[in-house]
Scaffold this motif. Structure first.
Motif, PDB file in Angstrom:
ATOM      1  N   ALA A   1       0.823  -1.372  -0.073  1.00 15.80           N
ATOM      2  CA  ALA A   1       0.272  -0.021   0.232  1.00 15.80           C
ATOM      3  C   ALA A   1       0.122   1.320  -0.426  1.00 15.80           C
ATOM      4  N   SER A   2       2.021   1.164   1.086  1.00 10.61           N
ATOM      5  CA  SER A   2       2.900   2.662   0.273  1.00 10.61           C
ATOM      6  C   SER A   2       3.717   2.570  -0.611  1.00 10.61           C
ATOM      7  N   LEU A   3       3.760   2.067  -1.287  1.00 12.02           N
ATOM      8  CA  LEU A   3       4.186   1.397  -2.336  1.00 12.02           C
ATOM      9  C   LEU A   3       3.494   2.056  -3.553  1.00 12.02           C
ATOM     10  N   LEU A   4       2.131   1.784  -3.107  1.00 11.38           N
ATOM     11  CA  LEU A   4       1.228   1.369  -4.887  1.00 11.38           C
ATOM     12  C   LEU A   4       0.330   2.966  -3.977  1.00 11.38           C
ATOM     13  N   ASP A   5      -0.339   3.164  -3.118  1.00  7.48           N
ATOM     14  CA  ASP A   5      -1.282   3.995  -2.809  1.00  7.48           C
ATOM     15  C   ASP A   5      -1.437   5.576  -3.519  1.00  7.48           C
ATOM     16  N   ASP A   6       0.051   5.527  -3.691  1.00  9.28           N
ATOM     17  CA  ASP A   6      -0.356   6.775  -4.432  1.00  9.28           C
ATOM     18  C   ASP A   6       0.255   6.271  -6.150  1.00  9.28           C
TER      19      ASP A   6
END
Length: 202
Positions: free
Chosen positions: A12-17
């Motif tokens: 999530a931290s890698l992909l949310d943005d």
């Protein structure tokens, strides 16, 4: 010792943005996915396994089209299985965010000798749609532009995107997008990966 915890990644931290970009273009790139011990375990395993010449969908070997040798990840590949556990978590992320219906993953190590690549193709053969998302993870130290071996993808907007096979990089794209591996000028190691909507094959 290789365990799944060595391969923990906060997807999530890698992909949310980047998820909106992925929806629009069908492609995205994640760098620095794993810690060094996990990365080295994959590098070591990829260097000491028995590779077989890869075939096309209809079972023929045509090195003018595809020049890699492969080794499917199975229960004899502990680092590879830990990687697949992590990829299954990536599939769960896509199910939560995009309702993709992913149920399993599969992957193989791939080795391209210098002078070879893989011509234009998509990862779902005609009439098939089991593969939802494709990904390629790279295991090559100190890769430079002049080394070749880039992956080239035509995204959903019709743009051509070309990316280097850098160490610890995961390239993610819609499995129906056409792509190719450019001719490499040094030996090139990667893990070809697919997130599928059917049950696991191993």
């Amino acid at each position: 010792m290789t365990t799944s915890t060595n391969f923990h990644t906060d997807w999530a931290s890698l992909l949310d943005d980047k998820i909106e970009q992925f929806i629009e273009t069908g492609t995205t790139v994640l760098d620095n996915c794993y810690q060094m011990d996990a990365l080295q375990a994959l590098q070591n395993e990829s260097g000491f396994i028995d590779y077989k010449e890869a075939k096309l969908t209809h079972g023929e070997r045509q090195s003018s089209i595809r020049g890699d040798s492969i080794r499917w990840i199975d229960h004899d590949c502990p680092a590879g299985l830990a990687y697949l556990d992590s990829i299954n978590e990536l599939g769960a992320y896509f199910n939560r965010t995009l309702y993709t219906g992913i149920r399993s993953s599969e992957a193989h190590y791939a080795c391209y000798p210098a002078g070879f690549g893989y011509q234009w193709h998509s990862d779902n053969p005609v009439g098939r749609d089991e593969r939802v998302i494709s990904a390629v993870f790279y295991l090559n130290d100190d890769w430079r532009e002049q080394d070749g071996g880039q992956i080239t993808v035509i995204n959903k907007l019709g743009d051509t995107v070309q990316l280097l096979p850098k160490l610890n990089r995961l390239i993610i794209f819609d499995s129906n997008l056409r792509h190719q591996v450019e001719i490499t000028h040094r030996r090139r190691f990667s893990i070809a990966t697919w997130l599928r909507r059917d049950d696991a094959l191993i």
